[in-house]
Write an enzyme that holds these catalytic residues in place. Sequence first.
Site, short mmCIF file in Angstrom:
data_model
loop_
_atom_site.label_atom_id
_atom_site.label_comp_id
_atom_site.label_asym_id
_atom_site.label_seq_id
_atom_site.Cartn_x
_atom_site.Cartn_y
_atom_site.Cartn_z
N ILE A 1 -13.57 38.96 -21.48
CA ILE A 1 -12.55 38.69 -20.45
C ILE A 1 -13.07 37.69 -19.42
O ILE A 1 -12.34 36.83 -18.93
CB ILE A 1 -12.09 40.01 -19.79
CG1 ILE A 1 -11.27 40.83 -20.80
CG2 ILE A 1 -11.29 39.76 -18.50
CD1 ILE A 1 -10.94 42.25 -20.37
N GLY B 1 -39.13 59.50 -34.96
CA GLY B 1 -38.09 59.27 -33.95
C GLY B 1 -36.97 60.24 -34.19
O GLY B 1 -36.95 61.36 -33.66
N SER B 2 -36.04 59.84 -35.10
CA SER B 2 -34.94 60.74 -35.46
C SER B 2 -35.45 62.00 -36.15
O SER B 2 -34.95 63.10 -35.92
CB SER B 2 -33.97 60.02 -36.40
OG SER B 2 -33.29 59.00 -35.69
N LEU C 1 -41.41 63.11 -26.83
CA LEU C 1 -41.17 63.68 -28.17
C LEU C 1 -41.38 62.59 -29.23
O LEU C 1 -42.10 62.79 -30.21
CB LEU C 1 -39.73 64.23 -28.24
CG LEU C 1 -39.22 64.68 -29.60
CD1 LEU C 1 -39.97 65.92 -30.09
CD2 LEU C 1 -37.71 65.01 -29.55
N GLU D 1 -32.29 59.56 -26.98
CA GLU D 1 -31.87 60.97 -26.97
C GLU D 1 -31.02 61.33 -28.19
O GLU D 1 -30.05 62.09 -28.11
CB GLU D 1 -31.23 61.34 -25.63
CG GLU D 1 -32.25 61.17 -24.51
CD GLU D 1 -31.97 61.90 -23.24
OE1 GLU D 1 -31.24 62.90 -23.27
OE2 GLU D 1 -32.50 61.47 -22.21
N1 CAA Z 1 -29.67 72.61 -30.55
C1 CAA Z 1 -30.46 73.70 -30.66
N2 CAA Z 1 -31.27 73.88 -31.71
C2 CAA Z 1 -31.27 72.96 -32.66
C3 CAA Z 1 -30.49 71.79 -32.60
C4 CAA Z 1 -29.66 71.64 -31.47
N3 CAA Z 1 -28.88 70.57 -31.31
N4 CAA Z 1 -30.72 71.05 -33.71
C5 CAA Z 1 -31.62 71.72 -34.43
N5 CAA Z 1 -31.97 72.87 -33.80
C6 CAA Z 1 -32.92 73.89 -34.25
C7 CAA Z 1 -32.45 74.60 -35.51
O1 CAA Z 1 -31.63 75.68 -35.22
C8 CAA Z 1 -33.78 75.01 -36.12
O2 CAA Z 1 -34.29 76.13 -35.41
P1 CAA Z 1 -34.59 77.54 -36.14
O3 CAA Z 1 -35.45 77.25 -37.33
O4 CAA Z 1 -35.24 78.36 -35.08
O5 CAA Z 1 -33.24 78.05 -36.57
C9 CAA Z 1 -34.71 73.86 -35.75
O6 CAA Z 1 -34.12 73.23 -34.60
C10 CAA Z 1 -34.87 72.85 -36.86
O7 CAA Z 1 -33.59 72.38 -37.17
P2 CAA Z 1 -33.23 71.67 -38.54
O8 CAA Z 1 -33.71 72.51 -39.68
O9 CAA Z 1 -31.78 71.36 -38.47
O10 CAA Z 1 -34.15 70.37 -38.46
P3 CAA Z 1 -33.91 68.95 -39.11
O11 CAA Z 1 -35.26 68.34 -39.20
O12 CAA Z 1 -33.08 69.03 -40.33
O13 CAA Z 1 -33.00 68.16 -38.03
C11 CAA Z 1 -32.48 67.14 -35.93
C12 CAA Z 1 -33.14 68.29 -36.68
C13 CAA Z 1 -31.18 67.65 -35.32
C14 CAA Z 1 -32.18 65.91 -36.75
C15 CAA Z 1 -33.53 66.82 -34.84
O14 CAA Z 1 -34.73 66.36 -35.45
C16 CAA Z 1 -33.07 65.81 -33.83
O15 CAA Z 1 -32.33 66.15 -32.91
N6 CAA Z 1 -33.57 64.54 -33.94
C17 CAA Z 1 -33.33 63.54 -32.94
C18 CAA Z 1 -34.44 63.58 -31.91
C19 CAA Z 1 -34.05 62.92 -30.64
O16 CAA Z 1 -32.96 63.13 -30.11
N7 CAA Z 1 -34.98 62.17 -30.08
C20 CAA Z 1 -34.78 61.57 -28.82
C21 CAA Z 1 -36.09 61.39 -28.14
S1 CAA Z 1 -36.10 61.80 -26.46
C22 CAA Z 1 -35.61 60.40 -25.65
O17 CAA Z 1 -35.00 59.52 -26.16
C23 CAA Z 1 -35.97 60.50 -24.23
C24 CAA Z 1 -35.96 59.29 -23.44
O18 CAA Z 1 -37.01 58.82 -23.04
C25 CAA Z 1 -34.66 58.75 -22.95
#
Ligand code: CAA
Length: 382
Positions: free
Chosen positions: A337, A131-132, A125, A363
């Site tokens: 410690i 990223g965020s 992703l 994540e």
């Molecule tokens: N669960 C389910 N759906 C969610 C959600 C959640 N936690 N958060 C957002 N959504 C959905 C919303 O409902 C919306 O869907 P609909 O339009 O269908 O209603 C859609 O996602 C968009 O949501 P927002 O309008 O809230 O979007 P945003 O841009 O304002 O924010 C965010 C979204 C929560 C910040 C999201 O971008 C996010 O989670 N960012 C972090 C990404 C992340 O975790 N990256 C990690 C990478 S993977 C990794 O690290 C793997 C590895 O290798 C270890």
Amino acid sequence: MNFNLSEEQLMIQQAARDFAQTELLPGVIERDNQQKFPHEQVKKMGEMGFLGMMVDPKYGGAGMDSVSYVLAIEEIAKVDASAAVVMSVNNSLVCAGLEKFCNEEQKMKYLKPLASGEVIGAFALSEPEAGSDATSQQTTAVDHGDHYILNGTKNWITNGGTATYYIVIAQTDPEKKHKGINAFIVEKGWEGFAIGPKEDKLGIRGSDTHSLLFTDVKIPKENRIGEDGFGFNFAMAVLNGGRIGIASQALGIASGAYELALKYAQVRKAFKTEIINHQAIAFKLADMATSIMAARMLCYKAAVEKDEGKDISEIGAMAKLYSSQVAMDTSIEAVQIHGGYGYVKEYHVERMMRDAKITQIYEGTSEIQKIVISRSIVKNSK
Ligand code: CAA
């Protein structure tokens, strides 16, 4: 909520504990030093059913519940946080998403080998500029009728070099913003798919993290996951579960560091007594034990609610936010410690301190968890 673990859960916990002691502990310092992926150990984890723990046995999984998964990851991470993240990504970000959202044909072709541990998977992703802010995907997949053409770069991909199958998130229709994002299954070796060099990291050095580069990669249409435009919701749903895995990894780092610090404090003498008899040390251990217990309860609650089919976005984010802070605080105190011994590799706690940091970043950073939690609080207060 029942706080008693079942016999089966206790057996899984013990099996993971034994495996960590016999198979992971012996080479963990060397793998960290040399950034060596635990190939043999991961293969054995597959044979034990640890790579597709919650997947239905008909798709090659072990058919266990999510609490068992938390227990197993905690035990693995206590000893080797790198092996734990390989396990977490394969289980939560790859297998869980494929099982829940793929069609039968995709499951037989891709989920079965992934859940049985024959191969491992990765979830792509994050990007250099996204990223965020995950909706700002720059990687594109252009629809050409029976296939898509994929172009772009993914960053920080756990299992990036060792995976065989990759879930790749890409923008297919920028006009539609996040509704124009799709998720695809991409195979290693497809023309135009290159893997960047391994990242030289602060912690979890036994896991492999790479960039992925896609140049005109042809993806058959049948490799798209779900309906057109489902990719962002897919990624969010998968990450909700993934956060329980990382919370459990953080819990394991914390409890591993705590156990080592406790043992050390019981034998190390200063000022004519074991250092645990000094209140300055005993109080640190009291704080560590309390916060670890609280983190464990959050992880268990998130796992139970996941199996009950509830929305786990808030509780999963809480578990990750809190457990990752506990991992950081506890591992820092474990080094303290141990004094000078804590600063050398032989005593393990310095590695745990380095490993802990990433649990506050990947994540979803701690700041992203607070966004998820606060939005949920607001939604539920209306
Ligand atoms: N669960 C389910 N759906 C969610 C959600 C959640 N936690 N958060 C957002 N959504 C959905 C919303 O409902 C919306 O869907 P609909 O339009 O269908 O209603 C859609 O996602 C968009 O949501 P927002 O309008 O809230 O979007 P945003 O841009 O304002 O924010 C965010 C979204 C929560 C910040 C999201 O971008 C996010 O989670 N960012 C972090 C990404 C992340 O975790 N990256 C990690 C990478 S993977 C990794 O690290 C793997 C590895 O290798 C270890």
